[in-house]
Motif scaffolding. Structure first.
Motif, PDB file in Angstrom:
ATOM      1  N   LEU A   1       0.840  -1.192   0.000  1.00 53.22           N
ATOM      2  CA  LEU A   1       0.000   0.000   0.000  1.00 53.22           C
ATOM      3  C   LEU A   1       0.879   1.247   0.000  1.00 53.22           C
ATOM      4  CD1 LEU A   1      -2.633  -1.045   2.682  1.00 53.22           C
ATOM      5  CD2 LEU A   1      -2.939  -1.016   0.213  1.00 53.22           C
ATOM      6  N   THR A   2       0.412   2.283  -0.664  1.00 52.23           N
ATOM      7  CA  THR A   2       1.129   3.551  -0.664  1.00 52.23           C
ATOM      8  C   THR A   2       0.787   4.320   0.609  1.00 52.23           C
ATOM      9  OG1 THR A   2      -0.630   4.794  -1.739  1.00 52.23           O
ATOM     10  CG2 THR A   2       0.970   3.667  -3.190  1.00 52.23           C
ATOM     11  N   LEU A   3       1.540   5.353   0.870  1.00 46.84           N
ATOM     12  CA  LEU A   3       1.268   6.187   2.036  1.00 46.84           C
ATOM     13  C   LEU A   3      -0.117   6.809   1.933  1.00 46.84           C
ATOM     14  CD1 LEU A   3       2.249   7.322   4.709  1.00 46.84           C
ATOM     15  CD2 LEU A   3       3.440   9.115   3.445  1.00 46.84           C
ATOM     16  N   ASP A   4      -0.506   7.249   0.739  1.00 45.10           N
ATOM     17  CA  ASP A   4      -1.848   7.825   0.562  1.00 45.10           C
ATOM     18  C   ASP A   4      -2.937   6.799   0.838  1.00 45.10           C
ATOM     19  OD1 ASP A   4      -0.908  10.356  -0.030  1.00 45.10           O
ATOM     20  OD2 ASP A   4      -0.950  10.044  -2.201  1.00 45.10           O
ATOM     21  N   GLN A   5      -2.744   5.568   0.380  1.00 50.86           N
ATOM     22  CA  GLN A   5      -3.734   4.525   0.643  1.00 50.86           C
ATOM     23  C   GLN A   5      -3.829   4.227   2.140  1.00 50.86           C
ATOM     24  OE1 GLN A   5      -1.904   1.684  -2.037  1.00 50.86           O
ATOM     25  NE2 GLN A   5      -3.651   1.789  -3.440  1.00 50.86           N
TER      26      GLN A   5
ATOM     27  N   ARG B   1       9.571   4.803   2.915  1.00 48.84           N
ATOM     28  CA  ARG B   1       8.421   4.014   2.448  1.00 48.84           C
ATOM     29  C   ARG B   1       7.724   3.386   3.648  1.00 48.84           C
ATOM     30  NH1 ARG B   1      12.061   1.307  -1.282  1.00 48.84           N
ATOM     31  NH2 ARG B   1      11.606  -0.496  -0.020  1.00 48.84           N
TER      32      ARG B   1
END
Length: 137
Positions: A3-7, A70
């Motif tokens: 998952l990305t930081l935004d997600q 990350r």
């Protein structure tokens, strides 16, 4: 797929995002200990804590970043309390999961860290945080 930081911010809307330590190497090393279940606590200088705009709160989530900035895991704060550097116990040092888990190792490495930060004093006040691993990314 990671998952990305935004997600993750969508999944944990009030979560803080931060890394352990004061270098990319230390951030990666300590986040690896969290993921392995060895590190379930951390601490910081009360002076630094007071200067931060956002602070962990019991029950709150934090997205932990590695040395590459990350997200690697999410933790949930289970407790916060004040203590002094010279009053950290062997049990508290062990919860931090670092080195040989001894109080001597904890004192040596944390004194170095706080000296780099410019806050070290043997009687300095610390904010000690306990947490549980909520999710590995």
């Amino acid at each position: 797929m990671a998952l990305t930081l935004d997600q993750l911010r969508s999944k944990y809307p009030d979560a803080l995002a931060w890394s352990f330590g004061d270098s990319p190497e230390l951030a990666s090393q300590l986040s690896t200990l969290v993921i392995a279940g060895k590190k379930v606590a951390t601490c910081g200088a009360l002076l630094t804590w007071n200067a931060e705009a956002s602070k962990p709160q019991p029950g709150g989530y934090s997205i932990i970043l590695n040395g590459d900035n990350r997200p690697v895991c999410v933790i949930r704060t289970t407790g916060l309390f004040l203590t002094r550097f010279d009053r950290v116990t062997p049990e508290m040092a062990m919860l931090e999961g670092e080195g040989d888990l001894s109080l001597d190792h904890w004192k040596q490495e944390h004194q170095r860290f706080f000296q780099r930060e410019g806050t070290f004093h043997p009687e300095m006040e610390l904010v000690f945080e306990t947490f549980q691993l909520a999710e590995v990314i």
